[in-house]
Design a protein around this motif. Structure first.
Motif, mmCIF file in Angstrom:
data_model
loop_
_atom_site.group_PDB
_atom_site.id
_atom_site.type_symbol
_atom_site.label_atom_id
_atom_site.label_comp_id
_atom_site.label_asym_id
_atom_site.label_seq_id
_atom_site.Cartn_x
_atom_site.Cartn_y
_atom_site.Cartn_z
ATOM 1 N N ALA A 21 0.850 -1.189 0.000
ATOM 2 C CA ALA A 21 0.000 0.000 0.000
ATOM 3 C C ALA A 21 0.886 1.239 0.000
ATOM 4 O O ALA A 21 2.045 1.197 0.426
ATOM 5 N N VAL A 22 0.336 2.354 -0.484
ATOM 6 C CA VAL A 22 1.074 3.607 -0.552
ATOM 7 C C VAL A 22 0.621 4.526 0.577
ATOM 8 O O VAL A 22 -0.583 4.720 0.776
ATOM 9 N N ILE A 23 1.599 5.081 1.313
ATOM 10 C CA ILE A 23 1.314 5.969 2.440
ATOM 11 C C ILE A 23 1.465 7.418 1.988
ATOM 12 O O ILE A 23 2.426 7.773 1.298
ATOM 13 N N HIS A 24 0.509 8.268 2.401
ATOM 14 C CA HIS A 24 0.525 9.694 2.085
ATOM 15 C C HIS A 24 0.380 10.485 3.384
ATOM 16 O O HIS A 24 -0.177 9.993 4.361
ATOM 17 N N TYR A 25 0.852 11.738 3.367
ATOM 18 C CA TYR A 25 0.813 12.577 4.573
ATOM 19 C C TYR A 25 0.413 13.993 4.202
ATOM 20 O O TYR A 25 0.924 14.558 3.223
ATOM 21 N N LEU A 26 -0.510 14.557 4.999
ATOM 22 C CA LEU A 26 -0.961 15.928 4.779
ATOM 23 C C LEU A 26 0.053 16.883 5.403
ATOM 24 O O LEU A 26 0.189 16.955 6.621
ATOM 25 N N ASP A 27 0.751 17.628 4.552
ATOM 26 C CA ASP A 27 1.827 18.510 4.994
ATOM 27 C C ASP A 27 1.546 19.925 4.488
ATOM 28 O O ASP A 27 1.590 20.171 3.279
ATOM 29 N N GLY A 28 1.245 20.842 5.409
ATOM 30 C CA GLY A 28 0.983 22.217 5.010
ATOM 31 C C GLY A 28 -0.201 22.353 4.081
ATOM 32 O O GLY A 28 -0.196 23.196 3.180
ATOM 33 N N GLY A 29 -1.227 21.524 4.288
ATOM 34 C CA GLY A 29 -2.422 21.586 3.467
ATOM 35 C C GLY A 29 -2.343 20.789 2.176
ATOM 36 O O GLY A 29 -3.305 20.755 1.414
ATOM 37 N N LYS A 30 -1.195 20.123 1.915
ATOM 38 C CA LYS A 30 -1.041 19.342 0.680
ATOM 39 C C LYS A 30 -0.624 17.920 1.026
ATOM 40 O O LYS A 30 0.291 17.711 1.825
#
Length: 321
Positions: free
Chosen positions: A302-311
């Motif tokens: 699976a691919v992990i994503h992170y909300l950083d500074g609104g993106k």
């Protein structure tokens, strides 16, 4: 009837010169067909406003078409997503006098190093896609064959009932199969299987299908739910697995970080509850607690994503237990 599914990472609408437009929501489908050979082209219509559509089209695809007219952060994001998803085959089209040596540092060490670089030629590109579609396996199911279809669209059709659209993730699905609906505790039977508007008795991994179902209402379904006969497919709200962070990620993953996990047609919120870094923080073991159940087959990535500074940013991948 072999099918090739292709992610088109380019200005929206680029694929209209390659195929006939089909379903369009946050992702848009275009269909190219010659005889029994078919190509499904996918565009992430609502990207870059949302990262999820980019993940969806890449996760469903055998290969990609990447159109680069200028070198931007968006292009870098395409490269990271394709590499994390392991899309090993593809075509890079360079425009505006961009030369291969200009993109070489960006794609070095990624799956895109092996992509074919060519000038824009829609006729040649279409012919190549159909040729590769013809070379896709089209293997009839054996006794006891199992398979899974993640749902990307679902609706009710008057006179037919519940209909789902999706790409067969692995194995086979067959007309009259009784499918588990994950993560629901329900079953549904396939009344019919269509590929590119033609009726078939079965479909194989990679095929784009529309299935009419009985014993379940469209309102009970959601994008990301999975129809499966595979006993290995399961669901959980807790995942512990080995992760691999992209080389550009700036620091260690911290406990209590809120991330998004993408797998098949799911894009789910999760919290990091445990981090074991070992000798290399780019390869930690992570435990994630998800808000809703994740449906998967053990050993998937699976691919992990992170909300950083609104993106939302791409963090890396995690191997599912």
């Amino acid at each position: 009837m072999p099918n090739l599914t292709v992610a088109v990472l380019a200005p929206n609408g680029y694929a209209r010169d390659l195929g006939k437009k089909g379903t369009s929501t946050d992702i848009t489908f275009y269909n190219l067909k010659k005889g029994h050979d078919t190509v499904t082209l996918l565009e992430p219509t609502r990207y870059p406003d949302r990262l999820a559509p980019l993940f969806y089209v890449v996760s469903m695809s055998h290969e990609a078409i990447v159109v680069i007219s200028e070198i931007t952060p968006m292009v870098a994001e395409w490269i990271l997503m394709l590499d994390c998803a392991g899309v090993k085959n593809g075509t890079i089209i360079l425009k505006n006098y961009i030369q291969p040596n200009q993109i070489a540092p960006l794609i070095k060490g990624t799956v895109l190093e092996n992509y074919t670089i060519m000038e824009e030629d829609f006729i040649g590109l279409s012919a190549g896609l159909l040729e590769r579609a013809a070379n896709q396996p089209d293997i009839e199911p054996k006794e006891g064959a199992v398979g899974s279809v993640p749902i990307d669209h679902h609706f009710n059709v008057r006179g037919i009932g519940t209909v789902i659209l999706g790409c067969v993730a692995d194995g086979w699905i067959k007309k009259h199969d009784k499918m588990r609906v994950e993560p629901l505790d329900k079953t549904a039977q396939i009344r019919s299987v269509q590929k590119h508007d033609d009726d078939f008795a079965w479909a194989y991994a990679g095929d784009r299908v529309g299935c009419a179902l009985k014993d379940i209402d469209a309102e009970e379904l959601d994008r990301g739910f999975v129809l499966t006969t595979d006993p290995k497919v399961t669901h959980t709200t807790t995942v512990t697995g080995d992760a691999r962070l992209v080389k550009y990620w700036p620091g260690e993953i911290k406990e209590q970080m809120v991330v998004s996990v993408g797998h098949w047609m799911q894009f789910l919120s999760a919290r990091v509850t445990k981090v074991e870094n070992g000798s290399d923080w780019h390869a930690p073991k992570l435990t994630l607690e998800l808000d809703t159940p994740l449906v998967y087959k053990p050993g998937d990535s699976a691919v992990i994503h992170y909300l950083d500074g609104g993106k939302l940013r791409i963090v890396g991948t995690i191997r599912l237990p």
